[in-house]
Design a protein around this motif. Sequence first.
Motif, PDB file in Angstrom:
ATOM      1  N   UNK A  79     -26.138 -32.108   1.800  1.00 46.88           N
ATOM      2  CA  UNK A  79     -26.740 -33.115   2.670  1.00 46.88           C
ATOM      3  C   UNK A  79     -27.478 -34.155   1.849  1.00 46.88           C
ATOM      4  N   UNK A  80     -28.190 -33.724   0.838  1.00 50.55           N
ATOM      5  CA  UNK A  80     -28.937 -34.670   0.003  1.00 50.55           C
ATOM      6  C   UNK A  80     -28.003 -35.597  -0.756  1.00 50.55           C
ATOM      7  N   UNK A  81     -26.888 -35.044  -1.255  1.00 56.99           N
ATOM      8  CA  UNK A  81     -25.940 -35.889  -1.982  1.00 56.99           C
ATOM      9  C   UNK A  81     -25.329 -36.939  -1.072  1.00 56.99           C
ATOM     10  N   UNK A  82     -25.039 -36.548   0.181  1.00 59.22           N
ATOM     11  CA  UNK A  82     -24.447 -37.496   1.107  1.00 59.22           C
ATOM     12  C   UNK A  82     -25.448 -38.548   1.555  1.00 59.22           C
ATOM     13  N   UNK A  83     -26.711 -38.143   1.641  1.00 57.47           N
ATOM     14  CA  UNK A  83     -27.728 -39.064   2.138  1.00 57.47           C
ATOM     15  C   UNK A  83     -28.328 -39.926   1.039  1.00 57.47           C
ATOM     16  N   UNK A  84     -28.018 -39.627  -0.194  1.00 56.45           N
ATOM     17  CA  UNK A  84     -28.595 -40.369  -1.312  1.00 56.45           C
ATOM     18  C   UNK A  84     -28.090 -41.806  -1.303  1.00 56.45           C
ATOM     19  N   UNK A  85     -28.988 -42.776  -1.214  1.00 55.14           N
ATOM     20  CA  UNK A  85     -28.552 -44.170  -1.157  1.00 55.14           C
ATOM     21  C   UNK A  85     -28.040 -44.661  -2.511  1.00 55.14           C
ATOM     22  N   UNK A  86     -27.117 -45.571  -2.450  1.00 49.92           N
ATOM     23  CA  UNK A  86     -26.578 -46.180  -3.657  1.00 49.92           C
ATOM     24  C   UNK A  86     -27.304 -47.499  -3.891  1.00 49.92           C
ATOM     25  N   UNK A  87     -27.979 -47.617  -5.022  1.00 44.00           N
ATOM     26  CA  UNK A  87     -28.781 -48.802  -5.321  1.00 44.00           C
ATOM     27  C   UNK A  87     -28.115 -49.572  -6.456  1.00 44.00           C
ATOM     28  N   UNK A  88     -27.840 -50.824  -6.190  1.00 45.96           N
ATOM     29  CA  UNK A  88     -27.242 -51.689  -7.214  1.00 45.96           C
ATOM     30  C   UNK A  88     -28.333 -52.578  -7.798  1.00 45.96           C
ATOM     31  N   UNK A  89     -28.440 -52.557  -9.103  1.00 44.99           N
ATOM     32  CA  UNK A  89     -29.417 -53.380  -9.772  1.00 44.99           C
ATOM     33  C   UNK A  89     -28.800 -54.745 -10.057  1.00 44.99           C
ATOM     34  N   UNK A  90     -29.202 -55.756  -9.270  1.00 47.97           N
ATOM     35  CA  UNK A  90     -28.639 -57.107  -9.411  1.00 47.97           C
ATOM     36  C   UNK A  90     -29.555 -58.051 -10.166  1.00 47.97           C
ATOM     37  N   UNK A  91     -30.660 -57.488 -10.688  1.00 49.81           N
ATOM     38  CA  UNK A  91     -31.589 -58.340 -11.427  1.00 49.81           C
ATOM     39  C   UNK A  91     -30.997 -58.727 -12.764  1.00 49.81           C
ATOM     40  N   UNK A  92     -31.370 -59.886 -13.218  1.00 47.90           N
ATOM     41  CA  UNK A  92     -30.891 -60.395 -14.503  1.00 47.90           C
ATOM     42  C   UNK A  92     -32.026 -60.279 -15.518  1.00 47.90           C
ATOM     43  N   UNK A  93     -31.768 -59.551 -16.575  1.00 46.03           N
ATOM     44  CA  UNK A  93     -32.777 -59.395 -17.601  1.00 46.03           C
ATOM     45  C   UNK A  93     -32.816 -60.656 -18.466  1.00 46.03           C
ATOM     46  N   UNK A  94     -33.994 -61.239 -18.622  1.00 46.24           N
ATOM     47  CA  UNK A  94     -34.168 -62.432 -19.453  1.00 46.24           C
ATOM     48  C   UNK A  94     -35.102 -62.115 -20.579  1.00 46.24           C
ATOM     49  N   UNK A  95     -34.907 -62.816 -21.636  1.00 43.57           N
ATOM     50  CA  UNK A  95     -35.795 -62.647 -22.786  1.00 43.57           C
ATOM     51  C   UNK A  95     -36.846 -63.742 -22.744  1.00 43.57           C
ATOM     52  N   UNK A 118     -26.967  -9.611   1.925  1.00 40.83           N
ATOM     53  CA  UNK A 118     -26.910 -10.581   3.020  1.00 40.83           C
ATOM     54  C   UNK A 118     -27.952 -11.680   2.832  1.00 40.83           C
ATOM     55  N   UNK A 119     -29.155 -11.294   2.383  1.00 43.72           N
ATOM     56  CA  UNK A 119     -30.202 -12.289   2.125  1.00 43.72           C
ATOM     57  C   UNK A 119     -29.797 -13.261   1.035  1.00 43.72           C
ATOM     58  N   UNK A 120     -29.158 -12.736  -0.016  1.00 44.88           N
ATOM     59  CA  UNK A 120     -28.697 -13.611  -1.096  1.00 44.88           C
ATOM     60  C   UNK A 120     -27.626 -14.570  -0.597  1.00 44.88           C
ATOM     61  N   UNK A 121     -26.720 -14.084   0.242  1.00 43.42           N
ATOM     62  CA  UNK A 121     -25.667 -14.951   0.788  1.00 43.42           C
ATOM     63  C   UNK A 121     -26.266 -16.060   1.642  1.00 43.42           C
ATOM     64  N   UNK A 122     -27.304 -15.748   2.401  1.00 45.37           N
ATOM     65  CA  UNK A 122     -27.966 -16.774   3.214  1.00 45.37           C
ATOM     66  C   UNK A 122     -28.648 -17.819   2.334  1.00 45.37           C
ATOM     67  N   UNK A 123     -29.235 -17.369   1.233  1.00 45.99           N
ATOM     68  CA  UNK A 123     -29.874 -18.305   0.306  1.00 45.99           C
ATOM     69  C   UNK A 123     -28.832 -19.229  -0.314  1.00 45.99           C
ATOM     70  N   UNK A 124     -27.688 -18.667  -0.725  1.00 42.18           N
ATOM     71  CA  UNK A 124     -26.611 -19.489  -1.272  1.00 42.18           C
ATOM     72  C   UNK A 124     -26.136 -20.517  -0.244  1.00 42.18           C
ATOM     73  N   UNK A 125     -26.015 -20.081   1.000  1.00 45.15           N
ATOM     74  CA  UNK A 125     -25.565 -20.981   2.065  1.00 45.15           C
ATOM     75  C   UNK A 125     -26.566 -22.109   2.283  1.00 45.15           C
ATOM     76  N   UNK A 126     -27.846 -21.759   2.335  1.00 42.76           N
ATOM     77  CA  UNK A 126     -28.889 -22.771   2.518  1.00 42.76           C
ATOM     78  C   UNK A 126     -28.894 -23.764   1.360  1.00 42.76           C
ATOM     79  N   UNK A 127     -28.776 -23.244   0.141  1.00 41.70           N
ATOM     80  CA  UNK A 127     -28.811 -24.124  -1.029  1.00 41.70           C
ATOM     81  C   UNK A 127     -27.622 -25.076  -1.028  1.00 41.70           C
ATOM     82  N   UNK A 128     -26.437 -24.547  -0.712  1.00 38.38           N
ATOM     83  CA  UNK A 128     -25.249 -25.393  -0.693  1.00 38.38           C
ATOM     84  C   UNK A 128     -25.355 -26.457   0.378  1.00 38.38           C
ATOM     85  N   UNK A 129     -25.846 -26.069   1.548  1.00 37.79           N
ATOM     86  CA  UNK A 129     -25.965 -27.021   2.645  1.00 37.79           C
ATOM     87  C   UNK A 129     -27.003 -28.098   2.324  1.00 37.79           C
TER      88      UNK A 129
END
Length: 414
Positions: A398-414, A383-394
Amino acid sequence: MTSSEDTSGTKWAALGPDASSLTSASKPAFAIAEGQRELRLDLFRGLALWLIYIDHVSPDRLTWFTVRNYGFSDAAEIFIYISGFTAALVYGRATFETGFVIGTARVLRRVWQIYTAHLLLFLVLMAEIAYVVAISDKPAFYIGEMEVADFFKEPGPVMIQTLLLRFRPLNMDVLPLYIVLMAFLPLVFLLARLHRDLPLFASIVLYVLTIRYDLHLTTYRDGFWSFNPCGWQLLFVFGAWCALGGGRRLSPILDSPLVFWLAVTYLCAAFFVTLTWYIPALESFIPGWLARLIYPINKTDFDILRFAHFLSLAVVALRFVPGGWRGLKSPLARPLILCGQYSLQIFALGVALSFAGYAILTELDAGLVLHVIVGIGGILVMCGAARIFTWYKRSTTVRERAKPVVFDLTVQTR
């Protein structure tokens, strides 16, 4: 089986497409609507995992607290049926919606996961056995009890046979069976595409041929599989057939009071027969012709009496645990449900824990109290292992959904 949110009272499969979609004999009507979860499946699968652990850790004493000594079937039937049911729900929907090739690929990925879990469990269990053999004053007992003498004599060739699923220690028979049954699941879907009842019909034919001609798979050293896939496929396919709409069509029969009392009567009769195995004086009450008819009740080939016993248990259980049962939301049911939701991990953990507990009980020559403590302790770890699996999955979700998407719009110049 019904959805936990359904209150219509049907037994095997209530929530799904409306009745008009059931008229097509070539298109399965899934038992549970997309996006919904049937908690009763998780509940009973979790219960099966607990019972399997208890049967393994204390095969002589604690089994009186399981269904094993009260009839012809045991927790293995519960596990295999629900595995077929849930596999058809998950992978059947993907197959019929995205195509046979993609669906088959997803099934084979699951087969690979079960296969790797089986190999990892084998390594862990062999390490446990080797350790106990090294410190115990009766190493030959454990080697013989766990059926691993060949491994200690010829580890190289035996490892190859292990990879081929032809060698495994005691209590490691369920996952190889599960692997084979899952590998043939795409064929079940292919037959269901032709006609919704064709998979069950083909399964029955194969079962009859298995009993008639002794079809089976062999193991290393001229043995045979303890769970013959040619026989046990009947239960797995029956579960898949119920998930694909067959269960819903059985509901009028299962709702019948006559069927319920027939199931109760059969369970009582089976219980009396099993009592004769432990109380020889009761054998005189069984007529000779009846004994010749029912024996042997073969677990290896999945005797039809075991199938009937499982069906009777299901009819009675579903009468007391209907769809929408409030107990599914109870804190007492939560541990069972969580274990059922991580069945592969918890099953492997239970097998590993069962040998450790069995070795402790054997070394200490333990009485009933210590047997109960080890049994409860192992379930708490699961039961303890199942709770750990549940916590890890949750937390990861949540972190994947909350992870912001960052677009790099900078222009690299030489």
